[in-house]
Enzyme design. Structure first.
Site, PDB file in Angstrom:
ATOM      1  N   GLU A 194       0.860  -1.180   0.000  1.00  0.00           N
ATOM      2  CA  GLU A 194       0.000   0.000   0.000  1.00  0.00           C
ATOM      3  C   GLU A 194       0.893   1.225   0.000  1.00  0.00           C
ATOM      4  O   GLU A 194       1.884   1.279   0.741  1.00  0.00           O
ATOM      5  CB  GLU A 194      -0.915   0.024   1.223  1.00  0.00           C
ATOM      6  CG  GLU A 194      -1.755   1.298   1.360  1.00  0.00           C
ATOM      7  CD  GLU A 194      -2.608   1.306   2.632  1.00  0.00           C
ATOM      8  OE1 GLU A 194      -3.082   0.223   3.029  1.00  0.00           O
ATOM      9  OE2 GLU A 194      -2.768   2.389   3.221  1.00  0.00           O
ATOM     10  N   GLU A 199      -2.068  11.325   4.005  1.00  0.00           N
ATOM     11  CA  GLU A 199      -3.150  11.135   4.959  1.00  0.00           C
ATOM     12  C   GLU A 199      -3.037  12.223   6.014  1.00  0.00           C
ATOM     13  O   GLU A 199      -1.939  12.717   6.306  1.00  0.00           O
ATOM     14  CB  GLU A 199      -3.056   9.782   5.658  1.00  0.00           C
ATOM     15  CG  GLU A 199      -3.349   8.591   4.785  1.00  0.00           C
ATOM     16  CD  GLU A 199      -3.308   7.309   5.599  1.00  0.00           C
ATOM     17  OE1 GLU A 199      -4.382   6.783   5.919  1.00  0.00           O
ATOM     18  OE2 GLU A 199      -2.200   6.863   5.919  1.00  0.00           O
TER      19      GLU A 199
END
Length: 705
Positions: A194, A199
């Site tokens: 990933e 974020e």
């Protein structure tokens, strides 16, 4: 954003531009003494702030190959898929993702994702789960939002990925721009990797009681890799914009440059972090069930797709800063001006030769691949599977799912017991487990098998459930509640393995553990704060509570197996189809005069004193003898036995049912039978010395009350 492994909240950085490095590995050591920190992540302050844009060393060698400028009137479905589920992202998030304009639309040249406070019902699991049903409305969440992905519409291996976006703010907000593998070449998350481009959680929140009273302003760039959850690890860095600028106040450009063996992170062209393949790895289970090291720079050598989403709450946003979700800040929006994907024209195959490099970018160390050991081949074979008693069984490892550093494991010495495992946990997320690489076949424990362990509850918050699980790899997990014992009192817990498996996965309805492919044979998880000690963890066969004990019916049930003893000659033993109500039966062909056949649990004597009868069916196919005597025995470990017990001679070519009193076998002349330690509930044979040529079939062997 998928089963997150994320750091706990930390003291806020000063508001000059800065970067911190975060690295985390699973707890792979057996004894973890003194792990009492808030997180297993290592954070290092970088002395030199990253404030200057990176120097472009490549000219115009990045070629645009895919983009969405959001210039239309609606979301371009040729480029994006919209999620529809209330799953919670595997992180206990509180939103349902919908496909409604209320939650995602194109407005004034921008994608607008809106998270709203509203109760909503939808599918309990996400697309890709075998139990997904788009018409399902079984799960309700208190918020709605949207998640877009480019799967099979925009999939890339290497390149520059650039997104201009403005973030939402407030306690419980969790926007993300990230990438997942399209083909999952190295197995389930996170073995196939990933890439988190950006974020952020709880932007502009001032953390109560924190030393710094500056608003939350950090963004994070992270890689997830390693093995399939929960054997995954992560590493990354966090970045703060200069001069007190907050990502929620305006648009900023977030980017990664990804080439073979290296990934770099940028905000507004400031190169703040680099990770190399020496610090990532992938280990996966092959078709034969063996753990393998993936090649080259795996898992980041496959095609990935883009994801844009806005989550609410969950194990990261809901557990840091002021915790929970501030309902009053909603609705909140995440806006995206554009998404652009570039290919390196110098070397499209490797992405190399176009790097944009900043002098002060931090190199993130990452994690090294653990050694792959050869597993034992008979793990859990029985008749008793002792997983922990002063130490772990060979082949097992003690590990934890520890996404926010809230789980601390240690081995402690308790007087009268020796070593026990202690788990201290803060928060709702995380567990401890015994892992077995790659998988163990424990299907033989389904019949009268029990998971048994001793527990000493040191402390637990009111209303917190304590779960025990068997894990065959997400979502094939089964869990069950443990009745809480009194505090500071060692208590034995006994759970039927069949009942545990049948209870299924409360977090993925419809999924259950597969005992033939168990990854983690013991998982203990509290859904809140707890301090607990565990000892004597084992699987045992027990029949005390069974209404009947089926030894053979179409197949031999564990822990029993078929066997024979021949002083001379041989006995052929085969499984044949007898047809009708009998189906598969065992056929014994005697090529000797000196043999017995039996059903035995080798090395395991069981207490069957609660049963009254041994029952079975016999069909004699061939019997050339003039004197057709047959005997049975019940044994309890030589020389403990009922002795030979004659039975009524069965007719030839006719099924005969026998129901013989165990009490008769105990009181039979010469018997020494002890029903509390029976290991061979049925021995059957034509009379010793006169057997040759007999062919008989046996079925439906069972102890009854």
């Amino acid at each position: 954003m998928f089963k997150r492994i994320t750091p706990l909240n930390r003291a806020l950085t000063t508001m000059s531009a800065s970067v911190k490095v975060i690295s985390s590995a699973s707890l792979m050591t057996l004894i973890l003494v003194g792990c009492n920190s808030d997180s297993d992540a290592e954070v290092q302050d970088v002395a030199t702030p990253v404030t200057e844009p990176a120097k472009d060393t490549s000219g115009s060698q990045w070629s645009l190959v895919w983009s969405d400028e959001f210039d239309g009137s609606e979301i371009d479905v040729s480029k994006w898929n919209l999620a529809h589920n209330c799953y919670g992202g595997g992180n206990e998030e509180l939103q349902c993702y919908t496909q409604r304009d209320d939650n995602s639309q194109v407005v004034d040249g921008k994608l607008v994702i809106t998270a709203k406070r509203e109760d909503y019902n939808g599918p309990a699991v996400a697309l890709g789960d075998p139990n997904y049903d788009e018409t399902d409305t079984s799960k309700q969440q208190p918020y709605t939002s949207a998640r877009l992905d480019s799967t099979n519409k925009g999939d890339w291996k290497y390149g520059r990925f650039e997104i201009k976006a403005k973030m939402p703010h407030g306690q419980g907000t969790w926007p993300a721009i990230w990438m997942l593998p399209t083909d999952w070449a190295y197995g389930p998350w996170a073995g196939s990797g990933e890439i988190d481009i950006m974020e952020a959680v709880n932007l502009k929140v001032i953390t109560d009681g924190a030393e710094s009273q500056e608003p939350e302003a950090r963004v994070h760039g992270t890689l997830h890799y390693g093995k399939a959850w929960p054997g995954n690890v992560y590493s990354g860095a966090e970045y703060t914009l200069p001069d007190g600028i907050n990502p929620a106040d305006d648009f900023h450009v977030y980017a990664v440059e990804w080439e073979k063996d290296e990934i770099r992170w940028y905000v507004d062209d400031v190169h703040f972090a680099t990770q190399g393949s020496a610090g990532w790895y992938s280990q996966y289970t092959d078709a034969d069930g063996n753990l393998q090291q993936a090649p080259e720079d795996a898992p980041f050598n496959q095609s990935f797709h883009m994801i844009l989403n806005f989550a609410v709450g969950g194990t990261w946003a809901g557990n840091v800063n002021n915790t929970g979700v501030d309902e009053s800040v909603f609705p909140q929006v995440m806006e995206v001006d554009y998404v652009r994907v570039y290919e390196c024209s110098v070397s499209p195959e490797t992405g190399s030769g176009c790097a944009t490099v900043g002098e002060n970018a931090q190199v993130v160390e990452g994690n090294s691949a653990p050694e792959i050991t050869t597993p034992t081949t008979d793990i859990g074979a029985g008749p008793e599977f002792i997983m922990f008693d002063d130490e772990l069984a060979e082949g097992l490892a003690l590990d934890s799912y520890n996404p926010d550093g809230s789980v601390a494991l240690q081995m402690v010495v308790v007087e009268g017991r020796g070593n026990v495992i202690q788990m201290d946990k803060v928060g709702a997320t995380g567990n401890a487990y015994f892992s077995y690489p790659p998988t163990a076949d424990l299907s033989h424990w389904a019949n009268n098998g029990y998971l048994i362990f001793d527990v000493n509850l040191l402390s637990i918050d009111d209303g917190v459930d304590l779960l025990v699980k068997i894990d065959s790899g997400w979502p094939n997990v089964s869990d069950i509640n443990v009745t809480l014992p009194e505090l500071n009192t060692w208590t034995e817990v006994k759970i039927s393995i069949a009942e545990l498996v049948a209870s299924g996965n409360r977090f993925s309805p419809g999924s259950v553990a597969d005992l033939s492919t168990v990854v983690n044979p013991f998982v203990i998880e509290a859904l809140g704060n707890i301090s607990v000690q565990i000892d004597n963890v084992r699987f045992e066969f027990q029949v005390v509570e069974a209404e009947e004990l089926v030894i053979y019916d179409d197949e031999v049930n564990s822990p029993y197996s078929l066997g024979h003893y021949a002083a001379s000659g041989s006995v052929d033993i085969t499984q044949v189809d007898a047809g009708g109500d009998y189906g598969t039966v065992t056929q014994f062909s005697f090529n000797t005069d000196e043999s017995v056949v039996y059903y035995q649990s080798t090395g395991l004597g069981q207490d069957v004193s609660q049963f009254s009868f041994i029952e079975f069916d016999v069909n004699v196919v061939t019997d050339p003898r003039s004197e057709r005597d047959f005997n049975i025995k019940v044994d309890c470990g030589h020389p403990c036995s009922s002795g030979d017990f004659g039975i009524t001679t069965p007719d030839i070519a006719t099924w005969t049912h026998y129901k013989i009193s165990l009490n008769e076998l105990v009181t039979h002349a010469g018997s020494s039978l002890d029903l509390t330690k029976v290991d061979t509930p049925l021995v059957i044979f034509p009379a010793w010395g006169n057997q040759n040529g007999v062919v008989m079939q046996v079925d439906n062997v069972v102890l009854t009350k």
